[in-house]
Design a protein around this motif. Structure first.
Motif, PDB file in Angstrom:
ATOM      1  N   LYS A 196      47.285  56.299  30.926  1.00 11.96           N
ATOM      2  CA  LYS A 196      46.512  56.919  32.001  1.00 11.96           C
ATOM      3  C   LYS A 196      45.039  56.522  31.913  1.00 11.96           C
ATOM      4  CE  LYS A 196      49.422  61.014  32.697  1.00 11.96           C
ATOM      5  NZ  LYS A 196      49.502  62.498  32.565  1.00 11.96           N
ATOM      6  N   LEU A 197      44.518  56.466  30.688  1.00  9.00           N
ATOM      7  CA  LEU A 197      43.125  56.062  30.493  1.00  9.00           C
ATOM      8  C   LEU A 197      42.884  54.660  31.024  1.00  9.00           C
ATOM      9  CD1 LEU A 197      40.270  56.263  29.150  1.00  9.00           C
ATOM     10  CD2 LEU A 197      41.340  55.342  27.074  1.00  9.00           C
ATOM     11  N   VAL A 198      43.789  53.752  30.708  1.00  7.46           N
ATOM     12  CA  VAL A 198      43.607  52.348  31.082  1.00  7.46           C
ATOM     13  C   VAL A 198      43.813  52.135  32.577  1.00  7.46           C
ATOM     14  CG1 VAL A 198      44.590  50.048  30.830  1.00  7.46           C
ATOM     15  CG2 VAL A 198      44.161  51.432  28.810  1.00  7.46           C
ATOM     16  N   VAL A 199      44.947  52.581  33.075  1.00  4.98           N
ATOM     17  CA  VAL A 199      45.293  52.315  34.477  1.00  4.98           C
ATOM     18  C   VAL A 199      44.304  52.974  35.434  1.00  4.98           C
ATOM     19  CG1 VAL A 199      47.045  52.662  36.252  1.00  4.98           C
ATOM     20  CG2 VAL A 199      47.730  52.003  33.940  1.00  4.98           C
ATOM     21  N   GLY A 200      43.842  54.151  35.090  1.00  4.89           N
ATOM     22  CA  GLY A 200      42.955  54.871  35.997  1.00  4.89           C
ATOM     23  C   GLY A 200      41.510  54.418  35.961  1.00  4.89           C
ATOM     24  N   ASN A 201      41.147  53.600  34.981  1.00  2.23           N
ATOM     25  CA  ASN A 201      39.732  53.245  34.834  1.00  2.23           C
ATOM     26  C   ASN A 201      39.466  51.744  34.753  1.00  2.23           C
ATOM     27  OD1 ASN A 201      38.338  56.012  34.351  1.00  2.23           O
ATOM     28  ND2 ASN A 201      40.095  56.057  32.963  1.00  2.23           N
ATOM     29  N   THR A 202      40.493  50.936  34.921  1.00  2.00           N
ATOM     30  CA  THR A 202      40.308  49.483  34.848  1.00  2.00           C
ATOM     31  C   THR A 202      39.892  48.936  36.203  1.00  2.00           C
ATOM     32  OG1 THR A 202      41.983  49.327  33.111  1.00  2.00           O
ATOM     33  CG2 THR A 202      41.419  47.302  34.265  1.00  2.00           C
ATOM     34  N   TRP A 203      38.867  48.096  36.185  1.00  2.00           N
ATOM     35  CA  TRP A 203      38.363  47.481  37.412  1.00  2.00           C
ATOM     36  C   TRP A 203      38.723  46.000  37.433  1.00  2.00           C
ATOM     37  CZ3 TRP A 203      32.679  49.749  37.217  1.00  2.00           C
ATOM     38  CH2 TRP A 203      32.745  51.124  37.457  1.00  2.00           C
ATOM     39  N   LEU A 204      38.346  45.337  38.526  1.00  2.00           N
ATOM     40  CA  LEU A 204      38.605  43.904  38.638  1.00  2.00           C
ATOM     41  C   LEU A 204      37.910  43.149  37.509  1.00  2.00           C
ATOM     42  CD1 LEU A 204      39.974  41.721  40.372  1.00  2.00           C
ATOM     43  CD2 LEU A 204      37.801  41.489  41.616  1.00  2.00           C
ATOM     44  N   ILE A 205      36.683  43.547  37.220  1.00  2.00           N
ATOM     45  CA  ILE A 205      35.951  43.009  36.070  1.00  2.00           C
ATOM     46  C   ILE A 205      35.456  44.191  35.245  1.00  2.00           C
ATOM     47  CG2 ILE A 205      33.956  41.676  35.289  1.00  2.00           C
ATOM     48  CD1 ILE A 205      34.148  40.017  37.792  1.00  2.00           C
ATOM     49  N   GLY A 206      36.006  44.362  34.070  1.00  2.41           N
ATOM     50  CA  GLY A 206      35.594  45.459  33.208  1.00  2.41           C
ATOM     51  C   GLY A 206      36.293  46.769  33.533  1.00  2.41           C
ATOM     52  N   LEU A 257      49.184  50.632  22.945  1.00  2.00           N
ATOM     53  CA  LEU A 257      49.512  49.921  24.179  1.00  2.00           C
ATOM     54  C   LEU A 257      49.713  48.424  23.939  1.00  2.00           C
ATOM     55  CD1 LEU A 257      46.973  51.541  26.677  1.00  2.00           C
ATOM     56  CD2 LEU A 257      49.402  52.063  26.437  1.00  2.00           C
ATOM     57  N   PRO A 258      50.433  47.763  24.840  1.00  2.32           N
ATOM     58  CA  PRO A 258      50.538  46.298  24.778  1.00  2.32           C
ATOM     59  C   PRO A 258      49.201  45.643  25.108  1.00  2.32           C
ATOM     60  CG  PRO A 258      52.302  47.260  26.113  1.00  2.32           C
ATOM     61  CD  PRO A 258      51.307  48.342  25.865  1.00  2.32           C
ATOM     62  N   GLY A 259      49.081  44.389  24.749  1.00  2.00           N
ATOM     63  CA  GLY A 259      47.837  43.673  24.966  1.00  2.00           C
ATOM     64  C   GLY A 259      47.460  43.513  26.424  1.00  2.00           C
ATOM     65  N   ILE A 260      48.441  43.494  27.314  1.00  2.00           N
ATOM     66  CA  ILE A 260      48.116  43.333  28.734  1.00  2.00           C
ATOM     67  C   ILE A 260      47.228  44.472  29.222  1.00  2.00           C
ATOM     68  CG2 ILE A 260      50.144  41.952  29.332  1.00  2.00           C
ATOM     69  CD1 ILE A 260      51.507  44.477  30.296  1.00  2.00           C
ATOM     70  N   PHE A 261      47.417  45.663  28.666  1.00  2.00           N
ATOM     71  CA  PHE A 261      46.580  46.795  29.055  1.00  2.00           C
ATOM     72  C   PHE A 261      45.247  46.776  28.313  1.00  2.00           C
ATOM     73  CE2 PHE A 261      50.939  48.360  29.832  1.00  2.00           C
ATOM     74  CZ  PHE A 261      50.824  48.646  31.187  1.00  2.00           C
ATOM     75  N   GLY A 262      45.277  46.403  27.038  1.00  2.00           N
ATOM     76  CA  GLY A 262      44.044  46.365  26.261  1.00  2.00           C
ATOM     77  C   GLY A 262      43.055  45.345  26.797  1.00  2.00           C
ATOM     78  N   TYR A 263      43.528  44.144  27.072  1.00  3.14           N
ATOM     79  CA  TYR A 263      42.648  43.095  27.588  1.00  3.14           C
ATOM     80  C   TYR A 263      42.193  43.404  29.004  1.00  3.14           C
ATOM     81  CZ  TYR A 263      43.178  39.919  23.646  1.00  3.14           C
ATOM     82  OH  TYR A 263      43.108  39.343  22.397  1.00  3.14           O
ATOM     83  N   ALA A 264      43.101  43.956  29.808  1.00  2.00           N
ATOM     84  CA  ALA A 264      42.724  44.305  31.179  1.00  2.00           C
ATOM     85  C   ALA A 264      41.644  45.383  31.179  1.00  2.00           C
ATOM     86  CB  ALA A 264      43.953  44.776  31.952  1.00  2.00           C
ATOM     87  N   TYR A 265      41.774  46.371  30.306  1.00  2.00           N
ATOM     88  CA  TYR A 265      40.791  47.456  30.277  1.00  2.00           C
ATOM     89  C   TYR A 265      39.421  46.961  29.826  1.00  2.00           C
ATOM     90  CZ  TYR A 265      38.392  51.748  28.931  1.00  2.00           C
ATOM     91  OH  TYR A 265      37.464  52.747  28.801  1.00  2.00           O
TER      92      TYR A 265
END
Length: 365
Positions: A196-206, A257-265
């Protein structure tokens, strides 16, 4: 000043480029014959077997642990697969490799036992890597595919048995650190809030700066994804770092979390998409070069045998680490493991460049 990294992301890019340049020169200037590569792969395999065994012994004796499997697991995979590929080349040449094969399988078993007991994610990386490595070897040497239902079943069966043995050992010894079930329960308990932290707060950049732990966050490269802390401190770079008790804050993403979420966040969706394209491109390029090496070998050109088996090993390590790190455990491609990931990727891409010397010019000089 332009060359001095201003944040974690810039440092990662700069170190990656330096590694790539270094691997290109090493691959072209160091004579990598089949015998040299085979010796180095056996030497590294033995070294990692001892290292993982010592780490396991320290854990059992309560002397602490270093978890060498995280940063060095993919390199151990590189070493073993390279050795196995070397054996295949020797067999094709009519060399008796019975004794050497026994040594390789003993080292393989030792790394599997010691590394798997140290960490469950390594065991998963190891089995996936062996599966990928054997597949690449069979394709490179035009052998019958190992992808049969029976072998796939044996692969999953061996993985389940290994995890079952670890759980039994954990219950008998009372050492929860060995328990795969405990790891799964922790993930099930904490992953949802992290997601929830990642998906709700990830932007296109940062990402949204207010969602970061740091009060002065810029919303980009806040240290959730970084190179080793010791490496950053060595150069005195003023980047935000999670250390000591703050590691638990980082584990919200790094461990759960998997790396796809860590790097995206940490870097944004756009940067993550570019990363995926680079990873995919590296794999495709590696496979294309392997095809060229195979053509040269089948044309009786033995000049590239050492490079071919090295590429098989490094490509296997890179693909396996990418799969486990990006799609299962972010920690497998973060910190010291990120340095390993870039090293393996650079080792694959370095095969694309060949430095030629003009012999006549060299003589005239």
């Amino acid at each position: 000043m332009l060359l001095i990294a201003q944040n974690h992301f810039q440092l990662i890019v700069e170190v990656g480029l330096i590694l790539l340049a270094t691997m290109i020169f090493d691959l072209n200037l160091v004579p990598l014959s089949l015998s040299v590569v085979t010796f180095l792969s056996l030497f590294l395999s033995a070294g990692f077997a001892i290292l993982f065994g010592a780490d396991l012994a320290f854990l059992i004796l309560s002397f602490g642990q270093h978890e060498f499997t995280h940063p060095f697991g993919p390199i151990a995979l590189l070493a073993i697969i390279t050795a196995l590929a070397s054996l295949k080349v020797m067999e094709e040449s009519g060399v008796n490799v019975a004794r050497l094969k026994r040594i390789v399988y003993i080292l393989l078993a030792a790394i599997t036992i010691f590394g798997g007991a140290m960490h469950r994610s390594f065991l998963l990386l190891w089995f996936v890597g062996l599966f990928i490595g054997y597949t690449i070897i069979s394709k490179s040497f035009r052998q019958k595919s190992i992808l049969t239902l029976r072998r796939i079943g044996m692969f999953f069966g061996a993985a389940l048995v290994a995890f079952g043995v670890l759980e039994i050992v954990a219950r008998i010894s009372g050492m929860e650190v060995f328990s795969p079930v405990l790891r799964i329960s922790r993930l099930a308990t904490n992953s949802l809030s992290s997601l929830k932290l990642v998906v709700g707060n990830t932007w296109l950049i940062g990402h949204d700066p207010s969602s970061s732990y740091w009060s002065n966050s810029s919303g980009f490269a806040d240290g959730y994804i970084s190179l080793p802390m010791q490496f950053i401190l060595l150069f005195g770079l003023p980047f935000p770092l999670f250390f000591g008790l703050l590691v638990t804050r980082k584990d919200t993403i790094d461990y759960m979390l998997p790396g796809i979420f860590g790097y995206a966040y940490d870097f944004g969706y756009l940067t993550f998409l570019i990363l995926l394209l680079i990873v995919l491109g590296t794999i495709i390029v590696g496979l294309m070069i392997l095809r060229q090496y195979r053509h040269k070998r089948e044309s009786k050109n033995r000049k590239y045998l050492g490079k071919e088996v090295l590429l098989i090993g490094s490509l296997t390590g890179f693909v396996s680490q990418a799969i486990i790190g990006l799609f299962l455990f972010n920690r497998t491609v973060n910190g010291m493991a990120l340095l390993t990931f870039m090293f393996l990727g650079s080792l694959v891409l370095a095969h694309t460049v060949t430095i030629r010397r003009d012999s006549n010019e060299a003589v005239s000089r």
